[in-house]
Design a protein around this motif. Structure first.
Motif, PDB file in Angstrom:
ATOM      1  N   LEU A  48       2.930   8.361   4.407  1.00 64.07           N
ATOM      2  CA  LEU A  48       1.837   7.448   4.074  1.00 64.07           C
ATOM      3  C   LEU A  48       0.493   8.164   4.165  1.00 64.07           C
ATOM      4  N   TRP A  49       0.268   8.872   5.267  1.00 60.94           N
ATOM      5  CA  TRP A  49      -0.991   9.590   5.463  1.00 60.94           C
ATOM      6  C   TRP A  49      -1.233  10.594   4.338  1.00 60.94           C
ATOM      7  N   ASP A  50      -0.232  11.380   4.001  1.00 56.90           N
ATOM      8  CA  ASP A  50      -0.391  12.407   2.970  1.00 56.90           C
ATOM      9  C   ASP A  50      -0.746  11.783   1.619  1.00 56.90           C
ATOM     10  N   HIS A  51      -0.060  10.685   1.287  1.00 56.63           N
ATOM     11  CA  HIS A  51      -0.320  10.005   0.012  1.00 56.63           C
ATOM     12  C   HIS A  51      -1.734   9.431  -0.004  1.00 56.63           C
ATOM     13  N   TYR A  52      -2.131   8.812   1.094  1.00 55.34           N
ATOM     14  CA  TYR A  52      -3.468   8.224   1.212  1.00 55.34           C
ATOM     15  C   TYR A  52      -4.545   9.297   1.050  1.00 55.34           C
ATOM     16  N   LEU A 110       4.185  -3.742  -0.506  1.00 62.02           N
ATOM     17  CA  LEU A 110       3.819  -3.870   0.905  1.00 62.02           C
ATOM     18  C   LEU A 110       5.042  -3.779   1.804  1.00 62.02           C
ATOM     19  N   LYS A 111       6.088  -4.467   1.426  1.00 62.50           N
ATOM     20  CA  LYS A 111       7.313  -4.445   2.236  1.00 62.50           C
ATOM     21  C   LYS A 111       7.845  -3.023   2.368  1.00 62.50           C
ATOM     22  N   THR A 112       7.793  -2.282   1.278  1.00 64.87           N
ATOM     23  CA  THR A 112       8.274  -0.895   1.294  1.00 64.87           C
ATOM     24  C   THR A 112       7.380  -0.001   2.150  1.00 64.87           C
ATOM     25  N   ASN A 113       6.069  -0.095   1.941  1.00 65.92           N
ATOM     26  CA  ASN A 113       5.147   0.801   2.633  1.00 65.92           C
ATOM     27  C   ASN A 113       4.986   0.467   4.112  1.00 65.92           C
ATOM     28  N   LEU A 114       5.061  -0.797   4.471  1.00 67.72           N
ATOM     29  CA  LEU A 114       4.968  -1.147   5.891  1.00 67.72           C
ATOM     30  C   LEU A 114       6.184  -0.646   6.663  1.00 67.72           C
ATOM     31  N   GLU A 115       7.336  -0.638   6.028  1.00 64.45           N
ATOM     32  CA  GLU A 115       8.524  -0.072   6.674  1.00 64.45           C
ATOM     33  C   GLU A 115       8.357   1.430   6.916  1.00 64.45           C
ATOM     34  N   LEU A 116       7.589   2.090   6.039  1.00 64.55           N
ATOM     35  CA  LEU A 116       7.371   3.526   6.185  1.00 64.55           C
ATOM     36  C   LEU A 116       6.535   3.867   7.419  1.00 64.55           C
ATOM     37  N   SER A 159      -8.116   5.570  -7.261  1.00 64.69           N
ATOM     38  CA  SER A 159      -8.384   6.261  -6.006  1.00 64.69           C
ATOM     39  C   SER A 159      -8.769   5.228  -4.950  1.00 64.69           C
ATOM     40  N   ILE A 160      -8.869   5.709  -3.703  1.00 63.91           N
ATOM     41  CA  ILE A 160      -9.221   4.836  -2.578  1.00 63.91           C
ATOM     42  C   ILE A 160     -10.547   5.299  -2.006  1.00 63.91           C
ATOM     43  N   LYS A 161     -11.571   4.482  -2.159  1.00 58.46           N
ATOM     44  CA  LYS A 161     -12.876   4.788  -1.569  1.00 58.46           C
ATOM     45  C   LYS A 161     -12.862   4.296  -0.122  1.00 58.46           C
ATOM     46  N   TRP A 162     -13.007   5.242   0.789  1.00 54.61           N
ATOM     47  CA  TRP A 162     -12.934   4.912   2.213  1.00 54.61           C
ATOM     48  C   TRP A 162     -13.860   3.754   2.566  1.00 54.61           C
ATOM     49  N   PRO A 163     -13.372   2.782   3.397  1.00 56.62           N
ATOM     50  CA  PRO A 163     -12.011   2.769   3.930  1.00 56.62           C
ATOM     51  C   PRO A 163     -10.991   2.038   3.058  1.00 56.62           C
ATOM     52  N   TYR A 187      -4.761   1.674  11.843  1.00 56.79           N
ATOM     53  CA  TYR A 187      -5.221   2.138  10.540  1.00 56.79           C
ATOM     54  C   TYR A 187      -4.068   2.376   9.569  1.00 56.79           C
ATOM     55  N   LEU A 188      -2.862   2.525  10.103  1.00 61.19           N
ATOM     56  CA  LEU A 188      -1.697   2.671   9.222  1.00 61.19           C
ATOM     57  C   LEU A 188      -1.494   1.426   8.362  1.00 61.19           C
ATOM     58  N   LEU A 189      -1.897   0.278   8.866  1.00 59.73           N
ATOM     59  CA  LEU A 189      -1.808  -0.956   8.071  1.00 59.73           C
ATOM     60  C   LEU A 189      -2.750  -0.888   6.876  1.00 59.73           C
ATOM     61  N   ASN A 190      -3.958  -0.343   7.113  1.00 58.01           N
ATOM     62  CA  ASN A 190      -4.904  -0.163   6.015  1.00 58.01           C
ATOM     63  C   ASN A 190      -4.334   0.780   4.959  1.00 58.01           C
ATOM     64  N   ILE A 191      -3.748   1.868   5.431  1.00 58.69           N
ATOM     65  CA  ILE A 191      -3.192   2.871   4.516  1.00 58.69           C
ATOM     66  C   ILE A 191      -2.059   2.268   3.691  1.00 58.69           C
ATOM     67  N   ALA A 192      -1.131   1.593   4.359  1.00 55.64           N
ATOM     68  CA  ALA A 192       0.015   1.004   3.665  1.00 55.64           C
ATOM     69  C   ALA A 192      -0.437  -0.031   2.631  1.00 55.64           C
ATOM     70  N   THR A 193      -1.460  -0.797   2.973  1.00 61.58           N
ATOM     71  CA  THR A 193      -1.954  -1.824   2.041  1.00 61.58           C
ATOM     72  C   THR A 193      -2.635  -1.201   0.838  1.00 61.58           C
ATOM     73  N   ALA A 194      -3.510  -0.243   1.077  1.00 62.79           N
ATOM     74  CA  ALA A 194      -4.215   0.408  -0.031  1.00 62.79           C
ATOM     75  C   ALA A 194      -3.227   1.062  -0.992  1.00 62.79           C
ATOM     76  N   LEU A 195      -2.227   1.729  -0.443  1.00 61.19           N
ATOM     77  CA  LEU A 195      -1.226   2.377  -1.297  1.00 61.19           C
ATOM     78  C   LEU A 195      -0.401   1.356  -2.073  1.00 61.19           C
TER      79      LEU A 195
END
Length: 242
Positions: free
Chosen positions: A183-187, A169-175, A95-99, A72-80
């Motif tokens: 990532l979780w907190d931002h999401y 994406l490159k930045t957030n996937l590295e996170l 905003s991000i409407k789940w998921p 699910y971290l991939l979903n989070i990184a992509t949405a952000l």
């Protein structure tokens, strides 16, 4: 970034998935299409897009997660990443409407579909599909849809937006490896209707009221019910009525 541009294809995700099965792909290989005849959303839903107006893209990535528990971290990184790219183009009320729906106010402007392949050697290959409404302005049959052009009253360069999304994406996937908590907190802070009483509908058409409290590590929506119980719902188990 290797970019493959197509005029028309049934699904950029399916095309890239087949390509990854027939040859070695470099990380962040991207496929775009001007027209997608069988665009896919979550759980088999259809993604409709007007020809030549929007950004339809799929990205091949590998090496960022090692097991299904991290998926699910991939979903989070992509949405952000989509959110950040939109912010840099002055799109407001995001905003991000789940998921994985990206909203501007109460209208959907982007959808994300992520498909993972877990290999026997422990590696994970991922296809990230993104459909972003960019310059489409007619949503006659889609009352809850909108676009960058409608929100900002401007026309946008789709390739510039693509490059920006991949950069984010490159930045957030590295996170994922460096600071998954960030990532979780931002999401969580960007969740659509977080903390507000909202009506929901179950698969068997029953409605109930609940308050979104967050998302679990497995990607389930955490809802506080009227009896003060916290319940986790999986994809397609409930629908938010808004």
């Amino acid at each position: 970034m290797k970019l493959i541009k197509l005029d028309a294809i049934d699904s950029t995700n399916d095309f890239l998935k087949a390509l990854s099965g027939s040859q070695e792909l470099e990380n962040f290989t991207v496929v775009t299409a001007e027209n997608q005849t069988k665009g896919k959303g979550q759980m088999g839903a259809v993604w409709n897009s007007e020809k030549y107006k929007n950004l339809i893209m799929s990205v091949f990535v590998k090496g960022f997660i090692t097991n299904a528990d991290e998926a699910y971290l991939l979903n989070i990184a992509t949405a952000l990443s989509v959110i950040e790219a939109l912010k840099k183009n002055n799109i407001k009320n995001l905003s991000i409407k789940w998921p994985n729906d990206i909203m501007s106010a109460n209208s959907k402007i982007a959808g994300i579909l992520i498909e993972n392949s877990f290999k026997s050697d422990g590696s994970v290959f991922t296809i990230i599909g993104i459909g972003l409404n960019v310059n489409q302005t007619d949503f006659t049959d889609l009352p809850k849809a909108s676009s960058m052009a409608v929100v900002a009253n401007a026309i946008f360069d789709k390739e510039e937006i693509l490059n920006l999304i991949v950069q984010e994406l490159k930045t957030n996937l590295e996170l994922i490896k460096l600071s998954a908590t960030t990532l979780w907190d931002h999401y969580m802070s960007l969740l659509f209707k977080l903390g507000l009483p909202m009506p929901f509908k179950t698969q068997d058409e029953k409605t109930f009221m609940g308050i979104i409290k967050g998302v679990s590590a497995a990607g389930k929506l955490i809802v506080l019910l009227e009896d003060d119980h916290l319940v986790e719902y999986g994809l397609k188990e409930i629908q938010m009525l808004y």
